[in-house]
Design an enzyme around this catalytic site. Structure first.
Site, PDB file in Angstrom:
ATOM      1  N   ASP A 107       0.853  -1.206   0.036  1.00 40.53           N
ATOM      2  CA  ASP A 107       0.006  -0.017  -0.146  1.00 40.53           C
ATOM      3  C   ASP A 107       0.738   1.439   0.015  1.00 40.53           C
ATOM      4  OD1 ASP A 107      -2.371  -1.482   0.093  1.00 40.53           O
ATOM      5  OD2 ASP A 107      -2.607  -1.479   2.422  1.00 40.53           O
ATOM      6  N   ASP A 109      -7.052  -1.568  -4.363  1.00 41.32           N
ATOM      7  CA  ASP A 109      -8.132  -1.200  -3.286  1.00 41.32           C
ATOM      8  C   ASP A 109      -9.129  -0.373  -4.167  1.00 41.32           C
ATOM      9  OD1 ASP A 109      -6.938  -2.834  -1.629  1.00 41.32           O
ATOM     10  OD2 ASP A 109      -5.793  -1.214  -0.720  1.00 41.32           O
TER      11      ASP A 109
END
Length: 157
Positions: free
Chosen positions: A116, A134
């Site tokens: 991330d 995401d």
């Protein structure tokens, strides 16, 4: 016609996957050695984070194989659903979810966690760090919701 929509969905999956993996590699290369934070805007930073849970850090601490098997099973189910649908919006929604799921699945297999790097924040509150996969999953889920609420040609009988 149905199979053309499926092929279009596969193209969307491939694009989401490629952009996701490319941006994650850029984040790993640019933010890890030395570990740093890049301020992009007053409300967004790039920083490297590893997520062993699912989207937005949920279910952290689960055994990696549980996350991998669950993601793979859901992905197969969504691919079957995408194959069967004739609805364009639904096909796009499913492709976005699958593309993101595959991107995060590959990270789990390669790194044991998801890469991330997008940190959104306002007034001291930080949204959980996320990535392109995401984002695609979230957009796909919103489109699935829109389709379920407002999709045409569906009978309630």
């Amino acid at each position: 016609m149905k199979h053309r929509a499926f092929v279009s969905g596969l193209v969307i999956i491939a694009v989401v996957f490629a952009v996701d993996q490319w941006t994650k590699q850029l984040a790993i290369d640019g933010l890890s050695n030395p570990h740093r934070v890049i301020e992009v805007t007053p409300f967004m930073n790039f920083l490297l984070a590893w997520n062993s849970g699912v989207s937005f850090g949920l279910f952290q601490g689960q055994a990696p194989w549980v996350m991998i098997l669950a993601t793979a099973a859901i992905t197969v189910g969504f691919l079957i659903w995408m194959w069967r649908t004739r609805d364009r919006l639904l096909g796009i929604a499913l492709a976005l979810v699958v593309g993101g799921a595959v991107g995060n699945l590959v990270d789990r297999l390669r790194h044991g966690a998801v890469t991330d790097f997008i940190d959104m924040h306002v007034a001291g509150y930080h949204w959980p760090v996320f990535n392109i996969a995401d984002s695609a999953i979230t957009i796909g889920a919103v489109l699935l919701l829109i389709d379920s609420l407002f999709g045409g040609k569906k009978s309630s009988r």
